[in-house]
Design a protein around this motif. Structure first.
Motif, mmCIF file in Angstrom:
data_model
loop_
_atom_site.group_PDB
_atom_site.id
_atom_site.type_symbol
_atom_site.label_atom_id
_atom_site.label_comp_id
_atom_site.label_asym_id
_atom_site.label_seq_id
_atom_site.Cartn_x
_atom_site.Cartn_y
_atom_site.Cartn_z
ATOM 1 N N ASN A 128 0.741 -1.235 0.057
ATOM 2 C CA ASN A 128 0.000 -0.060 -0.006
ATOM 3 C C ASN A 128 0.613 1.196 -0.024
ATOM 4 O O ASN A 128 0.472 2.408 0.749
ATOM 5 C CB ASN A 128 -0.965 0.028 1.113
ATOM 6 C CG ASN A 128 -2.125 -1.127 1.024
ATOM 7 O OD1 ASN A 128 -2.349 -1.532 -0.037
ATOM 8 N ND2 ASN A 128 -2.112 -1.552 2.232
ATOM 9 N N LEU A 129 1.866 1.274 -1.009
ATOM 10 C CA LEU A 129 2.813 2.556 -0.936
ATOM 11 C C LEU A 129 1.842 3.694 -1.456
ATOM 12 O O LEU A 129 1.213 3.425 -2.483
ATOM 13 C CB LEU A 129 4.107 2.151 -1.738
ATOM 14 C CG LEU A 129 4.800 3.212 -2.013
ATOM 15 C CD1 LEU A 129 5.623 3.605 -0.958
ATOM 16 C CD2 LEU A 129 5.889 2.956 -3.125
ATOM 17 N N GLN A 130 2.029 4.799 -0.811
ATOM 18 C CA GLN A 130 1.384 5.972 -1.390
ATOM 19 C C GLN A 130 2.357 7.073 -1.241
ATOM 20 O O GLN A 130 3.362 7.397 -0.565
ATOM 21 C CB GLN A 130 0.102 6.316 -0.604
ATOM 22 C CG GLN A 130 -1.003 5.382 -0.767
ATOM 23 C CD GLN A 130 -2.121 5.732 0.066
ATOM 24 O OE1 GLN A 130 -2.426 6.975 0.269
ATOM 25 N NE2 GLN A 130 -3.005 4.637 0.716
ATOM 26 N N ARG A 131 2.194 8.180 -2.111
ATOM 27 C CA ARG A 131 2.980 9.389 -2.230
ATOM 28 C C ARG A 131 1.981 10.369 -1.996
ATOM 29 O O ARG A 131 0.892 10.562 -2.536
ATOM 30 C CB ARG A 131 3.597 9.482 -3.381
ATOM 31 C CG ARG A 131 4.621 8.514 -4.026
ATOM 32 C CD ARG A 131 5.085 8.396 -5.342
ATOM 33 N NE ARG A 131 5.655 9.818 -5.712
ATOM 34 C CZ ARG A 131 5.312 10.696 -6.579
ATOM 35 N NH1 ARG A 131 4.382 10.171 -7.722
ATOM 36 N NH2 ARG A 131 5.784 12.031 -6.747
ATOM 37 N N GLN A 132 2.593 11.534 -1.298
ATOM 38 C CA GLN A 132 2.015 12.873 -1.086
ATOM 39 C C GLN A 132 0.607 12.328 -0.312
ATOM 40 O O GLN A 132 -0.508 13.169 -0.464
ATOM 41 C CB GLN A 132 1.627 13.742 -2.247
ATOM 42 C CG GLN A 132 3.156 13.635 -2.994
ATOM 43 C CD GLN A 132 4.041 14.615 -2.284
ATOM 44 O OE1 GLN A 132 3.654 15.870 -1.818
ATOM 45 N NE2 GLN A 132 5.395 14.231 -2.118
ATOM 46 N N GLY A 150 1.983 -4.741 9.178
ATOM 47 C CA GLY A 150 0.762 -3.954 8.977
ATOM 48 C C GLY A 150 0.841 -2.398 9.436
ATOM 49 O O GLY A 150 -0.073 -1.971 9.413
ATOM 50 N N ARG A 151 1.798 -2.223 10.064
ATOM 51 C CA ARG A 151 1.882 -0.977 10.750
ATOM 52 C C ARG A 151 2.058 0.188 9.715
ATOM 53 O O ARG A 151 2.762 -0.192 8.905
ATOM 54 C CB ARG A 151 3.095 -0.966 11.725
ATOM 55 C CG ARG A 151 3.362 0.291 12.567
ATOM 56 C CD ARG A 151 4.468 0.452 13.604
ATOM 57 N NE ARG A 151 5.663 0.215 12.903
ATOM 58 C CZ ARG A 151 6.708 1.090 12.395
ATOM 59 N NH1 ARG A 151 6.372 2.356 12.812
ATOM 60 N NH2 ARG A 151 7.792 0.706 11.692
ATOM 61 N N LEU A 152 1.324 1.448 9.728
ATOM 62 C CA LEU A 152 1.591 2.617 8.818
ATOM 63 C C LEU A 152 2.907 3.034 9.217
ATOM 64 O O LEU A 152 3.037 3.416 10.507
ATOM 65 C CB LEU A 152 0.301 3.388 9.067
ATOM 66 C CG LEU A 152 0.487 4.625 8.133
ATOM 67 C CD1 LEU A 152 0.478 4.234 6.615
ATOM 68 C CD2 LEU A 152 -0.509 5.445 8.518
ATOM 69 N N VAL A 153 3.718 3.207 8.284
ATOM 70 C CA VAL A 153 5.063 4.041 8.116
ATOM 71 C C VAL A 153 4.800 5.240 7.457
ATOM 72 O O VAL A 153 4.263 5.262 6.205
ATOM 73 C CB VAL A 153 6.111 3.102 7.730
ATOM 74 C CG1 VAL A 153 7.517 3.786 7.635
ATOM 75 C CG2 VAL A 153 6.352 1.795 8.302
#
Length: 70
Positions: free
Chosen positions: A3-7, A33-36
């Motif tokens: 779930n890589l996202q930019r901006q 599953g932790r958001l980084v």
């Protein structure tokens, strides 16, 4: 990672008052599953960097997320 996202934008609200918005360079979920939240910084001086450090503290206070500085 997944779930890589930019901006990705995060609202920074304190006691119901919108203070500002933080836009992360990258967010993703690690293997557990932790958001980084990651932000790439080249210069570590000046007003822009001071604002970044303040927003990092607000991210921790408002969302319980630490921003990883790269």
């Amino acid at each position: 990672i997944q779930n890589l996202q930019r901006q990705q934008a995060f609202n920074l609200d304190v006691q119901g008052v919108h203070v500002c918005k933080y836009i992360a360079d990258f967010t993703y979920e690690d293997q557990s599953g932790r958001l980084v939240v990651e932000d790439v910084k080249g210069m570590k001086a000046g007003a822009a960097y001071s604002m970044f450090r303040l927003k990092c503290k607000l991210m921790l206070a408002c969302h319980a997320l630490r921003v990883v500085e790269i």
